[in-house]
Design a protein around this motif. Structure first.
Motif, PDB file in Angstrom:
ATOM      1  N   LEU A  81       8.491 -13.777  11.453  1.00 26.93           N
ATOM      2  CA  LEU A  81       7.830 -14.466  10.201  1.00 26.93           C
ATOM      3  C   LEU A  81       6.856 -15.406  10.723  1.00 26.93           C
ATOM      4  CD1 LEU A  81       7.782 -13.335   6.862  1.00 26.93           C
ATOM      5  CD2 LEU A  81       8.849 -14.793   6.796  1.00 26.93           C
ATOM      6  N   THR A  82       7.145 -16.319  11.137  1.00 28.12           N
ATOM      7  CA  THR A  82       6.193 -17.965  11.306  1.00 28.12           C
ATOM      8  C   THR A  82       5.062 -17.274  12.637  1.00 28.12           C
ATOM      9  OG1 THR A  82       7.688 -19.696  10.831  1.00 28.12           O
ATOM     10  CG2 THR A  82       5.601 -20.530  12.788  1.00 28.12           C
ATOM     11  N   ALA A  83       5.668 -16.808  13.376  1.00 27.98           N
ATOM     12  CA  ALA A  83       5.168 -15.756  14.529  1.00 27.98           C
ATOM     13  C   ALA A  83       3.659 -15.476  13.786  1.00 27.98           C
ATOM     14  CB  ALA A  83       5.491 -15.199  15.606  1.00 27.98           C
ATOM     15  N   LYS A  84       4.652 -14.193  13.514  1.00 30.92           N
ATOM     16  CA  LYS A  84       3.308 -13.277  12.519  1.00 30.92           C
ATOM     17  C   LYS A  84       2.616 -13.953  11.938  1.00 30.92           C
ATOM     18  CE  LYS A  84       3.744  -8.933  10.493  1.00 30.92           C
ATOM     19  NZ  LYS A  84       3.984  -7.904   9.498  1.00 30.92           N
ATOM     20  N   CYS A  88      -1.755 -14.488  12.623  1.00 32.98           N
ATOM     21  CA  CYS A  88      -2.739 -13.924  11.717  1.00 32.98           C
ATOM     22  C   CYS A  88      -4.317 -15.123  11.917  1.00 32.98           C
ATOM     23  CB  CYS A  88      -2.023 -13.438  10.004  1.00 32.98           C
ATOM     24  SG  CYS A  88      -3.142 -12.874   8.998  1.00 32.98           S
ATOM     25  N   LYS A  89      -3.529 -15.889  11.400  1.00 32.51           N
ATOM     26  CA  LYS A  89      -4.115 -17.000  11.341  1.00 32.51           C
ATOM     27  C   LYS A  89      -5.095 -16.923  12.645  1.00 32.51           C
ATOM     28  CE  LYS A  89      -3.073 -19.514   7.678  1.00 32.51           C
ATOM     29  NZ  LYS A  89      -4.207 -19.599   6.906  1.00 32.51           N
ATOM     30  N   LEU A  90      -4.475 -17.292  13.580  1.00 34.73           N
ATOM     31  CA  LEU A  90      -5.142 -17.146  14.548  1.00 34.73           C
ATOM     32  C   LEU A  90      -6.101 -15.414  15.532  1.00 34.73           C
ATOM     33  CD1 LEU A  90      -2.940 -18.540  17.297  1.00 34.73           C
ATOM     34  CD2 LEU A  90      -5.073 -19.351  16.244  1.00 34.73           C
ATOM     35  N   GLU A  91      -6.208 -14.371  14.660  1.00 35.75           N
ATOM     36  CA  GLU A  91      -6.524 -13.291  14.113  1.00 35.75           C
ATOM     37  C   GLU A  91      -6.361 -12.592  15.427  1.00 35.75           C
ATOM     38  OE1 GLU A  91     -10.913 -13.618  13.862  1.00 35.75           O
ATOM     39  OE2 GLU A  91      -9.941 -14.532  11.845  1.00 35.75           O
ATOM     40  N   LEU A  92      -4.430 -12.419  15.956  1.00 37.31           N
ATOM     41  CA  LEU A  92      -4.021 -12.117  16.930  1.00 37.31           C
ATOM     42  C   LEU A  92      -3.395 -10.697  16.816  1.00 37.31           C
ATOM     43  CD1 LEU A  92      -2.785 -15.092  19.356  1.00 37.31           C
ATOM     44  CD2 LEU A  92      -5.307 -14.179  19.877  1.00 37.31           C
ATOM     45  N   ASP A  93      -3.206 -10.193  17.666  1.00 32.58           N
ATOM     46  CA  ASP A  93      -2.234  -8.705  17.483  1.00 32.58           C
ATOM     47  C   ASP A  93      -0.867  -9.181  17.387  1.00 32.58           C
ATOM     48  OD1 ASP A  93      -4.249  -6.915  17.296  1.00 32.58           O
ATOM     49  OD2 ASP A  93      -4.270  -6.269  19.399  1.00 32.58           O
ATOM     50  N   TYR A  94      -0.093  -8.647  16.530  1.00 33.14           N
ATOM     51  CA  TYR A  94       1.450  -9.447  16.754  1.00 33.14           C
ATOM     52  C   TYR A  94       2.895  -8.302  16.815  1.00 33.14           C
ATOM     53  CZ  TYR A  94       6.469 -11.008  15.122  1.00 33.14           C
ATOM     54  OH  TYR A  94       7.283 -10.580  14.934  1.00 33.14           O
ATOM     55  N   ARG A  96       6.989  -8.179  17.809  1.00 32.27           N
ATOM     56  CA  ARG A  96       8.063  -9.250  18.352  1.00 32.27           C
ATOM     57  C   ARG A  96       7.910  -9.445  19.557  1.00 32.27           C
ATOM     58  NH1 ARG A  96      13.053 -10.040  15.188  1.00 32.27           N
ATOM     59  NH2 ARG A  96      14.945 -10.371  16.509  1.00 32.27           N
ATOM     60  N   GLU A  97       8.110  -8.119  20.530  1.00 30.46           N
ATOM     61  CA  GLU A  97       8.168  -8.240  21.958  1.00 30.46           C
ATOM     62  C   GLU A  97       7.557  -9.284  22.689  1.00 30.46           C
ATOM     63  OE1 GLU A  97       7.617  -5.214  20.044  1.00 30.46           O
ATOM     64  OE2 GLU A  97       9.911  -4.893  19.719  1.00 30.46           O
ATOM     65  N   LYS A  98       6.324 -10.348  22.583  1.00 30.96           N
ATOM     66  CA  LYS A  98       5.695 -10.447  22.445  1.00 30.96           C
ATOM     67  C   LYS A  98       5.766 -11.950  22.811  1.00 30.96           C
ATOM     68  CE  LYS A  98       0.657  -8.496  22.249  1.00 30.96           C
ATOM     69  NZ  LYS A  98      -0.727  -8.650  21.245  1.00 30.96           N
ATOM     70  N   LEU A  99       6.510 -12.207  21.457  1.00 29.94           N
ATOM     71  CA  LEU A  99       7.299 -13.632  21.082  1.00 29.94           C
ATOM     72  C   LEU A  99       8.130 -14.255  22.622  1.00 29.94           C
ATOM     73  CD1 LEU A  99       8.428 -13.444  18.130  1.00 29.94           C
ATOM     74  CD2 LEU A  99       6.079 -14.244  18.712  1.00 29.94           C
ATOM     75  N   TYR A 100       8.738 -12.871  24.007  1.00 30.52           N
ATOM     76  CA  TYR A 100       8.807 -13.040  25.222  1.00 30.52           C
ATOM     77  C   TYR A 100       8.188 -13.877  25.854  1.00 30.52           C
ATOM     78  CZ  TYR A 100      13.320 -11.275  22.301  1.00 30.52           C
ATOM     79  OH  TYR A 100      14.239 -11.043  21.958  1.00 30.52           O
ATOM     80  N   ASP A 101       7.259 -13.316  25.307  1.00 27.96           N
ATOM     81  CA  ASP A 101       6.019 -14.108  26.846  1.00 27.96           C
ATOM     82  C   ASP A 101       5.179 -15.269  26.919  1.00 27.96           C
ATOM     83  OD1 ASP A 101       3.481 -13.380  28.661  1.00 27.96           O
ATOM     84  OD2 ASP A 101       2.216 -12.846  27.001  1.00 27.96           O
ATOM     85  N   PRO A 102       5.593 -15.558  27.715  1.00 27.23           N
ATOM     86  CA  PRO A 102       5.745 -17.195  27.656  1.00 27.23           C
ATOM     87  C   PRO A 102       4.128 -17.665  27.408  1.00 27.23           C
ATOM     88  CG  PRO A 102       6.598 -16.654  29.521  1.00 27.23           C
ATOM     89  CD  PRO A 102       6.390 -15.153  28.817  1.00 27.23           C
ATOM     90  N   ASP A 103       3.279 -16.664  27.626  1.00 25.22           N
ATOM     91  CA  ASP A 103       1.533 -17.779  27.493  1.00 25.22           C
ATOM     92  C   ASP A 103       1.806 -17.338  25.772  1.00 25.22           C
ATOM     93  OD1 ASP A 103      -1.146 -18.602  28.520  1.00 25.22           O
ATOM     94  OD2 ASP A 103      -1.890 -16.836  27.567  1.00 25.22           O
TER      95      ASP A 103
END
Length: 187
Positions: A81-84, A88-94, A96-103
């Motif tokens: 929820l926080t990541a999403k 959104c604030k950063l105007e990035l695609d979200y 759940r799987e991307k959260l495993y990407d370190p960068d």
């Protein structure tokens, strides 16, 4: 006299060896990975890179695949929820799987801790407490105390109290252990 000199020389050799061994062991206990992402985002977002290291160490021990009992994901243990919200604030695609990407995780986590630091008027202690317990809880504690800040030992949630202490302990260790890692230079 010669015996004393030999003992002193042996002691110095031992201390030199011991110090290297000591730092080798410490670096195993306090690893540092993903430095390029930490450097990049801490500089771009203006957050102390040692704070990011301390949060990552405290949250996941640099395990990019970590998932908490509550469903927080990745290095900086972001709730979906926080990541999403941050994405959104950063105007990035979200996803759940991307959260495993370190960068991606470090970008979102660094932006979020900076948001909290700004929200709490540069009170990093409050920001770290809110990172763990949520802003609504920290705001409630402040309201109950009728003040703008509080001490770590006043944090009523045992888990958050330990988390804040751990982050600041790790911060000091990372700052000493990797003191030249994030110095100004070619980033």
């Amino acid at each position: 006299m010669k015996k004393k000199i030999v003992v002193i020389i042996l002691l110095l050799i031992f201390l030199l060896f011991f110090e290297r061994f000591y730092f080798f062991i410490l670096k195993q206990v306090y690893p540092l990975r993903f430095t390029d992402s930490i450097k990049k985002y801490s500089k771009a977002i203006n957050v102390d890179p040692y704070l990011i290291c301390a949060i990552i160490k405290s949250e996941s021990n640099f395990n990019q695949f970590a998932v908490s009992r509550r469903g927080a994901i990745g290095l900086m243990q972001l709730s979906p929820l926080t990541a999403k919200w941050v994405a959104c604030k950063l105007e990035l695609d979200y996803s759940r799987e991307k959260l495993y990407d370190p960068d991606y995780n470090i970008l979102l986590g660094t932006w979020y801790i900076k948001y909290l630091i700004d929200y709490y008027k540069n009170d990093t202690k409050l920001a770290v407490a809110a990172y763990n317990a949520g802003m609504s809880n920290v705001d409630k504690w402040l309201y109950q105390k009728d003040r703008a800040t509080f001490e770590i030992d006043e944090i009523p949630f045992k888990e958050t109290n330990h988390f804040v202490r751990r982050v600041f302990k790790n911060y000091e260790i990372y700052k000493r252990l990797y003191k030249s890692e994030f110095e100004n230079g070619d980033d």
